[in-house]
Design an enzyme around this catalytic site. Structure first.
Site, PDB file in Angstrom:
ATOM      1  CE  LYS A 245       1.458  -5.178   5.732  1.00  0.00           C
ATOM      2  NZ  LYS A 245       1.599  -3.909   5.001  1.00  0.00           N
TER       3      LYS A 245
ATOM      4  NE  ARG B 240       1.681   2.737  12.133  1.00  0.00           N
ATOM      5  CZ  ARG B 240       1.279   2.655  10.882  1.00  0.00           C
ATOM      6  NH1 ARG B 240      -0.015   2.442  10.643  1.00  0.00           N
ATOM      7  NH2 ARG B 240       2.121   2.764   9.874  1.00  0.00           N
TER       8      ARG B 240
ATOM      9  NE  ARG C 266      -3.842   1.941   2.585  1.00  0.00           N
ATOM     10  CZ  ARG C 266      -3.827   2.748   3.640  1.00  0.00           C
ATOM     11  NH1 ARG C 266      -2.968   2.526   4.616  1.00  0.00           N
ATOM     12  NH2 ARG C 266      -4.682   3.744   3.751  1.00  0.00           N
TER      13      ARG C 266
END
Length: 324
Positions: A186, A321, A121
């Site tokens: 991630k 976040r 992204r």
């Protein structure tokens, strides 16, 4: 000599002499040596020991179309027009986009052992070492234009979580709009790209990258906390089984999405949402907003409760976040 045939022999992680390889593949030892050099260009670590031959330490879990197709639900396999498997290409999304611009590629799946220019992204590089992770792009046609595709990346993420959970992974969560996390690191990412008419029939390239067994020497090139599925599950994971499990979830979900959109899945998505009802910082361009994340609405927009009230945010230059 097909380089894939050589790879399939070396995949067992054992030593194979140049003479043995040459006899099996019907070529000279010199030809074997040249092919070994090509494999090293893929970034593969190959031990060469005089008197013993060549070995890939730890072996390889190569993608295999026969295994993938055998593992798929028959109804899902019937929806996939072609499955194209490459050893090394710049990007599965790029390959899928180029082909979908030239023709109807609905149901075409593009898979690669390695991407030399994988993208995430906002233009970030997606580290894509050879034969270690899963990189694929599926082209799917929709008839109602871009507006009807809101929430599509969330549906894809939900399908990934369900598939990974069925394989035995716990604690996998969703991070809006297109990441999977495990213990705040991630695990996977999604990249959607559209071709065609933004107000009518269009094809969407659904790109997915899942860290399966990431070599530790790639860590320095990754600019955020990451994890692979092997670490999360505490055991090796078959990439063939993983791809089949993901497709078994994703393909029926895409068919249903074309009818109902994302709205019926909001509650399910919230079950796996990493930041549900938690304080977060939202980065919108150069600005930072503080609030409590209230999940998503029926269109897939992020809901942020601020001092000024509840606000909605769509994708693009927006990231979230957890507040530390």
């Amino acid at each position: 000599m097909a380089i894939r045939s050589l790879l399939s022999i070396l995949a067992d992680g054992r030593f194979h002499s140049g003479r043995e390889l040459g006899e099996v593949l019907g070529v000279s030892r010199s030809a074997i040596w040249k092919q070994i050099r090509k494999l090293e260009e893929f970034g593969l670590e190959i031990y060469s020991v005089k008197g013993r031959g060549y070995r890939v330490p730890g072996g390889l879990d190569l993608l295999d179309l026969d295994q993938i197709e055998a593992a798929l639900e028959p109804s899902v396999r019937s929806k996939l027009k072609t499955i194209e498997l490459d050893l090394s290409i710049p990007s599965t999304n790029l390959r899928a986009s180029q082909k979908s611009q030239a023709a109807d590629c609905h149901g075409h799946l593009f898979v690669a052992e390695q991407q030399t220019d994988g993208r995430g992204r906002r233009g970030r590089q997606w580290e894509s070492p050879f034969g270690r992770n899963l990189y694929f792009s599926l082209v799917w046609r929709f008839d109602s234009g871009a507006a009807a595709l809101e929430g599509l990346s969330l549906l894809v993420g939900l399908s990934l979580v369900k598939a990974i959970q069925k394989l035995g992974a716990d604690d996998v969560q969703l991070k809006w709009p297109n990441d999977l996390l495990w213990q705040e690191r991630k695990l996977a990412g999604i990249l959607l790209e559209m071709t065609g008419d933004a107000s009518g029939e269009c094809q969407v390239v659904i790109g997915v990258g899942i860290n399966v067994a990431m070599p530790i020497d790639y860590a320095a090139a990754i600019d955020q906390p990451w994890v692979d599925l092997q670490t999360a599950m505490g055991r090796k994971v078959s990439r063939n089984a993983l791809l089949a499990a993901v497709l078994d979830e994703l393909v029926p979900a895409l068919e249903q999405f074309a009818i109902d959109g994302f709205a019926p899945l909001v509650d399910q998505w919230h079950q796996w949402h990493a930041y549900q009802d938690e304080p977060v910082n939202l980065f919108v361009g150069q600005n930072t907003l503080e609030g409590v994340c209230r999940g998503v609405d029926s269109s897939g927009a992020l809901l942020l409760e601020t001092a000024e009230g509840l606000r909605r945010f769509h994708g693009g230059e927006v990231s979230v976040r957890r507040t530390r």
